[in-house]
Design a protein around this motif. Structure first.
Motif, short mmCIF file in Angstrom:
data_model
loop_
_atom_site.label_atom_id
_atom_site.label_comp_id
_atom_site.label_asym_id
_atom_site.label_seq_id
_atom_site.Cartn_x
_atom_site.Cartn_y
_atom_site.Cartn_z
N ALA B 102 1.31 0.28 4.29
CA ALA B 102 -0.04 0.84 4.17
C ALA B 102 -0.18 1.62 2.86
N GLY B 106 -2.70 0.69 -0.07
CA GLY B 106 -3.63 1.70 -0.54
C GLY B 106 -3.55 1.88 -2.05
N LEU B 149 -5.30 -7.66 7.60
CA LEU B 149 -4.54 -6.45 7.98
C LEU B 149 -3.91 -6.61 9.35
N PHE B 163 -6.82 2.76 7.64
CA PHE B 163 -6.79 2.16 6.31
C PHE B 163 -8.19 1.80 5.82
N ASP B 166 -10.19 5.02 5.02
CA ASP B 166 -9.85 5.59 3.72
C ASP B 166 -10.48 4.77 2.60
#
Lengths: 215, 215
Positions: B102, B106, B149, B163, B166
């Motif tokens: 993750a 990111g 994902l 995720f 964010d």
DNA sequence: CTACTTTGTAATCATTCGATTACAACATTC
DNA sequence: GAATGTTGTAATCGAATGATTACAAAGTAG
């Protein structure tokens, strides 16, 4: 300046005090701007949604930009008011006090979807950062929410980030109209469920009512 | 169809193969659409950003809507490609394997800001759910990311939600142009820092380069 | 060299849209 | 019951904008 009028009866338009009419227009504009964005919406669409003529909308707010700014201020006001009410509520102190408050604020945020247009017009303002005047107000509004979470709710940085992030995902899934394709793609509902957990019924209730209203 | 031309020299426009010119236009359109949204952007602005005439843009893509759809597909393609590359990288198994992945995804997402316009035009598409054809593509694109994902990265529901959340906050702070007011309001930088942690330098580098380019 | 394709623009058209103007109907005050 | 203010619309205007047309210049093939 035409548009195929819907099935709604075009009554002779009753006379109403300006203040009241003003709120009607703002409520209608919230929905229209929330759906189509600032540039994508027209003053005529707002006027029709409010049941009045286009020139009246323009005269009451001066310009389309001014109308959008007032819609933004109204939406921000509602959001801040809802949050402050939750924060002001008495609550017992404990180790998970902050977490409980975050849950309540999140629930209040989701409930705001009932007030159709509030969250969507806010989101539309947030992505208008390039526009000088709208962008400035949007930035100021976002920071106001940030400060409220930091100073009044007493959230630590990570909690603030998590809370705001969930809110933005909420707004996005709402704006992208994921429930529209629940029939076509089961993953759509799965994603909504994974995002909203128990609060999905509230969201679906609001969006379904809106869809019915549109039909 | 005019607009005060910038300081950029208006060279006699050299002849270039259609395929290459096509990519130029798409890159320029990504920036313009990302800044002003689908409805807010004009084909003339795209043409000027690409250094060609407005009719050429329209002829090459048929309609403005079609151009936006190609911009969306291109942005989605870049994002998916970047993610797949990270996912395909060999990684040792451990208890925090998912968390590490993750983090890497990111970081890859934040790095996408370097490709100016990608994330912003994606975000603009996400809030165009009301538009029938654009909305459909946007929903399909979002679900594609969700499935990647879930199936390829193997994220559990909570990780997916976190995720995506964010990412949407990232997009929003980017779209609202928070760095523009770092001087006026220190809270702006504080919020950015609380959101991006160590990656803030990457974001600021990209946005600063973009600002300089605009001047 | 001639014919043809590719790459590009200038000019312009039709529509849309925000805004303005002029005016009408209703209400209120004196 | 004038006079004045409030609430509303029809008509229209000018600017912006997506799209179309007609044309030109550069390359390419024969």
């Amino acid at each position: 300046m035409n548009e195929t009028s819907g099935t709604a009866a075009a009554q002779p338009t009753e006379r109403i005090p300006a203040a009241e009419r003003r709120e009607q227009i703002l409520a209608a504009a919230s929905v229209v701007f929330g759906e189509r964005g600032y540039a994508g919406a027209t003053t005529d669409q707002v006027a029709r949604a409010a049941g009045i003529s286009q020139p009246y909308v323009v005269r009451m707010f001066g310009t389309k930009e001014n109308l959008f700014l007032e819609v933004l201020a109204r939406a921000l006001g509602r959001l801040v008011a809802a949050f402050r009410q939750i924060i002001a509520e008495p609550r017992e102190h404990g180790e998970d006090e902050a977490e409980l408050l975050a849950m309540r604020l999140g629930a209040a945020y989701v409930d705001l979807i009932e007030d159709r247009g509030i969250l969507l017009s806010l989101m539309q303002a947030f992505i208008s950062g390039h526009n000088t005047v709208v962008g400035a107000k949007a930035r100021a509004g976002f920071l106001e929410i940030y400060r409220m979470l930091r100073d009044e709710a007493g959230f630590p940085p990570d909690a603030i980030r998590g809370f705001l992030a969930d809110g933005m995902l909420f707004n996005t899934l709402l704006a992208i109209r994921l429930p529209d394709i629940f029939d076509e793609d089961p993953d759509a509902e799965e994603l909504m469920r994974c995002t909203f957990r128990g609060k999905l019924d509230v969201v679906l209730g609001a969006t379904a009512a809106d869809a019915a209203e549109h039909a």
